[in-house]
Design a protein around this motif. Structure first.
Motif, short mmCIF file in Angstrom:
data_model
loop_
_atom_site.label_atom_id
_atom_site.label_comp_id
_atom_site.label_asym_id
_atom_site.label_seq_id
_atom_site.Cartn_x
_atom_site.Cartn_y
_atom_site.Cartn_z
N ALA A 54 43.58 33.97 4.56
CA ALA A 54 43.45 32.98 5.62
C ALA A 54 41.97 32.74 5.85
N ASP A 55 41.52 31.49 5.72
CA ASP A 55 40.12 31.22 6.01
C ASP A 55 39.97 30.95 7.51
N ALA A 56 38.83 30.39 7.92
CA ALA A 56 38.55 30.25 9.34
C ALA A 56 39.30 29.10 10.01
N SER A 57 39.94 28.24 9.24
CA SER A 57 40.61 27.07 9.83
C SER A 57 41.97 27.45 10.40
N VAL A 58 42.40 26.69 11.40
CA VAL A 58 43.72 26.91 11.99
C VAL A 58 44.80 26.61 10.96
N GLU A 59 44.62 25.55 10.17
CA GLU A 59 45.61 25.20 9.15
C GLU A 59 45.85 26.36 8.20
N ALA A 64 49.03 30.79 6.09
CA ALA A 64 49.03 32.18 5.62
C ALA A 64 50.13 32.98 6.31
N GLU A 65 50.28 32.78 7.61
CA GLU A 65 51.32 33.51 8.34
C GLU A 65 52.72 33.04 7.93
N VAL A 66 52.87 31.76 7.64
CA VAL A 66 54.16 31.26 7.18
C VAL A 66 54.55 31.93 5.86
N TYR A 67 53.64 31.94 4.90
CA TYR A 67 53.94 32.57 3.61
C TYR A 67 54.20 34.07 3.78
N SER A 68 53.37 34.74 4.57
CA SER A 68 53.53 36.16 4.78
C SER A 68 54.86 36.49 5.44
N THR A 69 55.25 35.68 6.42
CA THR A 69 56.50 35.90 7.14
C THR A 69 57.70 35.76 6.21
N GLY A 85 35.16 31.71 6.57
CA GLY A 85 34.65 30.59 5.79
C GLY A 85 35.71 29.55 5.49
N GLY A 86 35.69 29.06 4.25
CA GLY A 86 36.63 28.03 3.85
C GLY A 86 37.18 28.28 2.47
N ARG A 87 37.41 27.20 1.73
CA ARG A 87 38.02 27.32 0.39
C ARG A 87 37.20 28.21 -0.53
N THR A 88 35.90 28.09 -0.50
CA THR A 88 35.05 28.89 -1.38
C THR A 88 35.28 30.37 -1.18
N GLN A 89 35.33 30.80 0.07
CA GLN A 89 35.52 32.22 0.36
C GLN A 89 36.92 32.69 -0.07
N SER A 90 37.93 31.84 0.14
CA SER A 90 39.28 32.22 -0.25
C SER A 90 39.41 32.37 -1.76
N LEU A 91 38.83 31.43 -2.50
CA LEU A 91 38.92 31.50 -3.96
C LEU A 91 38.10 32.65 -4.52
N GLU A 92 36.99 32.96 -3.87
CA GLU A 92 36.21 34.13 -4.29
C GLU A 92 37.02 35.41 -4.09
N ALA A 96 38.29 37.96 -7.02
CA ALA A 96 37.92 39.38 -6.96
C ALA A 96 39.14 40.28 -6.75
N ALA A 97 40.34 39.68 -6.71
CA ALA A 97 41.59 40.43 -6.52
C ALA A 97 41.66 41.12 -5.17
N ARG A 98 40.91 40.63 -4.17
CA ARG A 98 41.03 41.17 -2.82
C ARG A 98 42.26 40.59 -2.12
N VAL A 99 42.69 39.41 -2.58
CA VAL A 99 43.92 38.80 -2.07
C VAL A 99 44.78 38.40 -3.26
N THR A 100 46.06 38.20 -2.99
CA THR A 100 47.01 37.85 -4.04
C THR A 100 47.32 36.36 -4.05
N LEU A 101 47.31 35.74 -2.86
CA LEU A 101 47.78 34.36 -2.71
C LEU A 101 46.90 33.61 -1.72
N VAL A 102 46.63 32.35 -2.03
CA VAL A 102 45.85 31.49 -1.15
C VAL A 102 46.65 30.22 -0.86
N PRO A 103 46.97 29.94 0.41
CA PRO A 103 47.62 28.67 0.75
C PRO A 103 46.61 27.54 0.57
#
Length: 302
Positions: A54-59, A64-69, A85-92, A96-103
């Motif tokens: 989940a990045d810093a945006s409300v969207e 992220a919570e919808v997918y996780s739920t 941050g935003g998309r850049t931070q999520s894709l990074e 780096a395999a710190r997350v599995t899925l990005v909405p």
């Protein structure tokens, strides 16, 4: 890295599911599973915890919570990780395999990986996105929920022009200086309107409607409070001038098993723009947290 295989099959909703797998191809299930079948199919599937970014945006937080739920409800271990941050931070974080899925949103993600793509329709954008993904990343079915750029008019102004579509309003663009959102500009909507509808504005203003009383022309997105308010007339875009921006999950290839892929297809089949906009508005106004609105939304579908 082993063999990378890309498969596209058409679902019963005429959308395409693409799963890119390293060393193996995950089964693709067409159509939309219901909540019960997702829960029952989890079985004894053994996987590492699925971490949703989940990045810093409300969207992003709400999605992220919808997918996780939904993943958790299918019997899988899932949690949300705030990456800021935003998309850049999520894709990074994904790289780096710190997350599995990005909405994500299909059009924005396509622009990130292939900014020269001319695709505009939802299926075309999804297909182009599938082809553009780097090795090791995958997407599954996109949802009907979207945050596409839209051109909107003050209702009285629209009625005076008799304009209900982008094409009908296009001759008036040269005299207009619309108030536009940051997302509208970032998604390349100004350029797409000029290219696809010969709608070239006199200029654009990134002020808010509250700052410019009496404004008549607006560039926003479908999830915005303005577009959802009914206070403006959103011009129809039957010629697909503005690129599709449907909700889509981006994930590490090979990281999700059958039950997780089924859960993602449930979100694709159930989540609407109206639902998502309502959840986002509740979080923005402080009426509920992202996790609360996601839980409530999912509970109403059981």
């Amino acid at each position: 890295m082993g063999l990378d295989v890309r498969i596209s099959v058409k679902s019963t909703r005429t959308k395409y599911s693409t799963v890119v797998a390293a060393l193996m191809v995950l089964p693709i299930l067409s159509g939309c599973a219901n909540g019960d079948s997702v829960v029952e199919s989890a079985g004894a599937e053994s996987r590492d915890q699925i971490v949703v970014a989940a990045d810093a945006s409300v969207e992003s937080s709400v999605l992220a919570e919808v997918y996780s739920t939904v993943l958790s409800s299918s019997g899988l271990s899932a949690r949300v990780e705030s990456v800021g941050g935003g998309r850049t931070q999520s894709l990074e974080a994904l790289d780096a395999a710190r997350v599995t899925l990005v909405p994500e949103f299909t059009g924005a993600l396509l622009d990130h990986y292939d900014p020269s793509s001319p695709a505009r329709k939802a299926d075309d954008v999804f297909e182009a996105l599938s082809r553009s993904l780097p090795e090791g990343l995958s997407v599954s079915d996109y949802a009907m929920a979207e945050d596409r750029a839209v051109l909107a008019l003050d209702t009285a102004y629209a009625q005076s022009l008799g304009a209900k579509t982008i094409e009908a309003f296009a001759p008036s663009c040269a005299a207009a200086t619309p108030l536009v959102s940051v997302r509208f500009v970032e998604d390349g909507a100004v350029e797409q309107l000029a290219e696809g509808a010969e709608c070239v504005f006199a200029g654009v203003d990134q002020a808010t409607p509250a700052d410019v009383p009496g404004a008549q022309v607006f560039g926003t997105t479908t999830l915005s409070a303005l577009a959802q308010s009914g206070a403006v007339t959103v011009l129809a875009d039957s010629n697909h001038v503005l690129a599709a921006q449907n909700v889509v999950p981006l994930f590490r290839a090979g990281a999700l098993g059958d039950s997780a892929v089924k859960a993602l297809s449930v979100v694709a089949g159930e989540l609407s723009t109206t639902d998502l906009a309502a959840m986002i508005e509740q979080v923005r106004t402080g009426k509920a947290s992202a996790s609360e609105v996601a839980r409530t939304w999912w509970d109403t579908r059981q």
